[in-house]
Every structure is written in C-alpha cells, then in structure tokens.
Design an enzyme around this catalytic site. Structure first.
Site, mmCIF file in Angstrom:
data_model
loop_
_atom_site.group_PDB
_atom_site.id
_atom_site.type_symbol
_atom_site.label_atom_id
_atom_site.label_comp_id
_atom_site.label_asym_id
_atom_site.label_seq_id
_atom_site.Cartn_x
_atom_site.Cartn_y
_atom_site.Cartn_z
ATOM 1 N N HIS A 1 -13.822 -4.188 2.526
ATOM 2 C CA HIS A 1 -13.843 -3.074 3.417
ATOM 3 C C HIS A 1 -14.980 -2.253 2.827
ATOM 4 O O HIS A 1 -15.489 -1.409 3.026
ATOM 5 C CB HIS A 1 -13.056 -3.082 4.290
ATOM 6 C CG HIS A 1 -11.836 -1.246 3.776
ATOM 7 N ND1 HIS A 1 -10.530 -2.448 2.825
ATOM 8 C CD2 HIS A 1 -11.821 -0.793 3.009
ATOM 9 C CE1 HIS A 1 -10.333 -1.470 2.685
ATOM 10 N NE2 HIS A 1 -11.018 -0.706 2.532
ATOM 11 N N ASP B 1 -10.672 -10.255 2.978
ATOM 12 C CA ASP B 1 -10.562 -8.490 2.706
ATOM 13 C C ASP B 1 -11.139 -8.211 1.344
ATOM 14 O O ASP B 1 -10.434 -7.251 0.607
ATOM 15 C CB ASP B 1 -9.283 -7.474 3.572
ATOM 16 C CG ASP B 1 -10.409 -6.168 2.911
ATOM 17 O OD1 ASP B 1 -11.098 -5.950 2.905
ATOM 18 O OD2 ASP B 1 -9.599 -4.984 2.990
ATOM 19 N N SER C 1 -8.278 1.801 -2.465
ATOM 20 C CA SER C 1 -8.578 -0.113 -2.295
ATOM 21 C C SER C 1 -9.706 -0.271 -3.086
ATOM 22 O O SER C 1 -10.609 -0.263 -3.729
ATOM 23 C CB SER C 1 -9.852 0.346 -1.125
ATOM 24 O OG SER C 1 -8.655 0.949 0.091
#
Length: 382
Positions: A115, A145, A229
């Site tokens: 992402h 992911d 992230s």
C-alpha cells in the site's frame, strides 16, 4: 580524684566510640563491596530479595540494549516516496518506510508495504543520511501487503538482519524504526512489546468494504503511525521480527498495531525479487459469495436447495484454465474442496494459498441444477 559522674561519662564515651567504630567498619565493608561490584568482581550475597540497585542496573542494561539495537539497524531503514502522475504533472502522493535487506553486487533490495507503493509512477528512496535515490519496483503482493524495490548498492551502508520467526515470543521487547508523518520525523523510534502472535486481520482488496483476505500479522503496542508503514519492528538484538503494516485507528483503541512476521515476509520477498509476483495455485474462475446473491435467485434460477446457504458462485471461467479442463460450468456453486466446507471466497482462497500447491489434484464439490457434483481439478500457476 575522679568522681562517680566522671566515671560514668568515661564509660559512656567508650561505648559510643565502640559503637561508632563498629558502624564505621560496616560502612567501610559496604563501600569496599560496592567498589568491588563496580569493578566486575562477583560477591555472593545471601538473600532471595532483589535489591533496588540490581533493578536499576537491569533497567540501565535494557536501555543500553535498546540503544544498541537501534544503532545496529537504523541505517538499514529508509524512507519511501510514492510519486504519481496528475494533470499538473508528477507529485508526491504519499510516504512510507522500508528496510534494506539484501545486497547483491551492484544491486540492493528494499522491502516495504504494497500500500506504500500502490499506484506509483515513480519511487524514491530516502536513505538514513537524507540522500534521495531512484528505486525500481521489482514486484508487489496485495494479499500480504508486501513489495520489493531495487536500488544501487553503492548507496548502502547497512543491510538488516532478519530474525527467526520461531524465536519471537509474546512479551518480548519490540522496537519500531520508521518515518511517521513522512520525513518530518525521519528515523523515529518507539518501544513496546510483542502483544500477540498469529493474528488474522480481514483485508478489503477491491474497495467494496467486504473482506477479501485475512493477513497474518503479529500484534504490538509499540506506536505505529502513518509513515511507519513498511518500516522495521526489531528485537533487542537489532534483528527484524516484522515489517510494520497497520494499526487500529479508533478513538476507543490505543496501542494495537500490526506487523507482518518473518515467516510470511521471507518467502514472499523471495518470489517478488526473482519473478515480480507470488506464485500461487490457480483455478481460472471468477467467483462471488453465495451470501451476496438474493435467495430468490439462488432457488429460482440456480435451483439451489434451501438448506444450502454457503459456498461461492462461479460467474465466469477462463478458456483452457484448470477449471475449464475440469468441466466446471458457469453458475456452479462450489461448496467444498477436498471435503473441507467452503463458506466464502476468502475461505476458498485461504485453502488454495495456504494448504494447496501448484500441481496438486483437488476434489471439488459443486451444486449444479440443484444436484451435488464432484470433479477433479489440477491446480496450475497463474
């Protein structure tokens, strides 16, 4: 001559002197003992109770271990900028973090989240010293992911070490390194513990607000904020135990963040690095959950028995695919694979991706025109 009062005073003075002498000896022994301890000489003390001094030393040692772990790994953690095309030209669409995990000749490889790089026309890696370098996307995988980028190895000073997933335990110290809120707070560190293992978090892959997959993660209370992230979750040895991915962002929830564990990361990045995608078993069908189809349609048009409320509806079949060769038909309802009940599309994917292998022959049970039919299907790579 000395009167009786003077004699008493003399005796009291001697007693006081003796008492102070004994007290002085005790203090001297304590001082010597303390000096010996600081010089590394072990002295056995016969007590089962921990001392305040020992607690302070343990705390200091743990803090030193955290500092050393961060120093060991921080140079391998980078920032990532997602640059996308717009009507005004190219612009920054988002920031995240990444971890340099491998150096091979002139190339170095960075793992981050899918992402973080999704939709990018260009990718830029910001090294720990602030230098910006262009990155090439090797491949990404929305199910886990994860994504892998490639940069020139001449810019790399440190490659991170990966921990063994089997060594990670609930309650152990967990440290995040990343770039929350973009590069404004680059190289930020937070500390907590591993709060849980083998968590499964529902993920919406197509934006319909319904879960398409469940991502396996480990849980931590170390703060994970936007921009973290793709960064590293490390142990006290400076080894990466997870790639930070997400957190629960609700007003009533605090300290629940998630990181992708190494047993998931390692095989995925190996596939992404070598072929740009993750090879998974493939059937060659488009599917829809039976629960999303009106009951009247199921019974009137598909003739599905009223007691069958689970399964997935076959909406389309690719020519020449394993499903086509196995004789599956449009509007078949798959209710079981290898005798395992299929409740939903996510349930079917979990079986295929976690329990089956490319080349396996699997038995599929479908309802066709109201009757159960079994067929054999050989899984292939997509």
């Amino acid at each position: 001559m000395i009167n009786e009062n003077e004699k008493k005073n003399t005796r009291n003075y001697k007693r006081s002197g003796l008492a102070f002498g004994v007290l002085g000896a005790i203090v001297a022994v304590f001082v010597v003992t303390t000096l010996f301890q600081w010089k590394g000489i072990s002295i056995s003390i016969n007590t089962d109770e921990p001392t305040a001094q020992a607690d302070e030393l343990n705390f200091g040692q743990k803090q030193e271990a955290v500092t050393q772990a961060v120093e060991e790994t921080s140079k391998a953690v980078v920032g990532i900028t997602n640059i996308q095309e717009s009507r005004q030209g190219t612009q920054k669409a988002g920031n995240g973090s990444g971890v340099i995990y491998k150096e091979d000749g002139n190339d170095a490889f960075v793992v981050t989240n899918h992402h973080v790089i999704e939709g990018a026309s260009e990718l830029e890696v910001i090294l720990s010293d602030g230098k910006k370098v262009k990155a090439e996307l090797k491949g990404s995988d929305p199910f886990t992911d994860l994504a892998v980028l490639q940069i020139d190895s001449e810019h790399v000073d440190k490659v991170a070490d990966f921990a063994d997933a089997n060594d990670v335990e609930v309650g152990q110290t967990a440290i995040t390194i990343g770039n929350p809120l973009g590069m404004e707070f680059a190289g930020s560190v937070t500390k907590g513990i591993v709060s849980g293992l083998n968590r499964n978090i529902p993920v919406d892959l197509n934006g319909d607000k319904k879960p398409d997959w469940q991502t396996e993660v480990l849980q931590t209370d170390a703060a994970i904020n936007p921009g973290n992230s793709g960064g590293a979750l490390i142990n006290l040895q400076g080894e990466v135990i997870g790639i930070n991915s997400m957190k629960i962002a609700k007003a009533e929830v605090e300290g629940i963040g998630f990181s992708i564990p190494m047993n998931v990361v390692k095989p995925v990045i190996k596939d992404l690095e070598s072929s740009g995608k993750v090879e998974r078993p493939y059937m060659g069908v488009s599917l829809q959950d039976v629960s999303q189809v009106p009951g009247s349609v199921l019974q009137r048009e598909l003739n599905l028995p009223a007691d069958i409320s689970h399964g997935v509806l076959v909406q389309g079949i690719e020519q020449g695919s394993p499903a086509h060769q196995a004789g599956l038909e449009k509007y078949d309802v798959i209710t079981a694979i290898e005798g395992n009940k299929v409740d939903s599309l996510m349930n079917l994917r979990q079986f295929l991706y976690n329990k089956a292998n490319i080349g396996d022959n699997i038995e599929i049970t479908v309802y066709r025109n109201g009757e159960p039919v079994k067929t054999e299907l050989e899984l292939s790579a997509q």
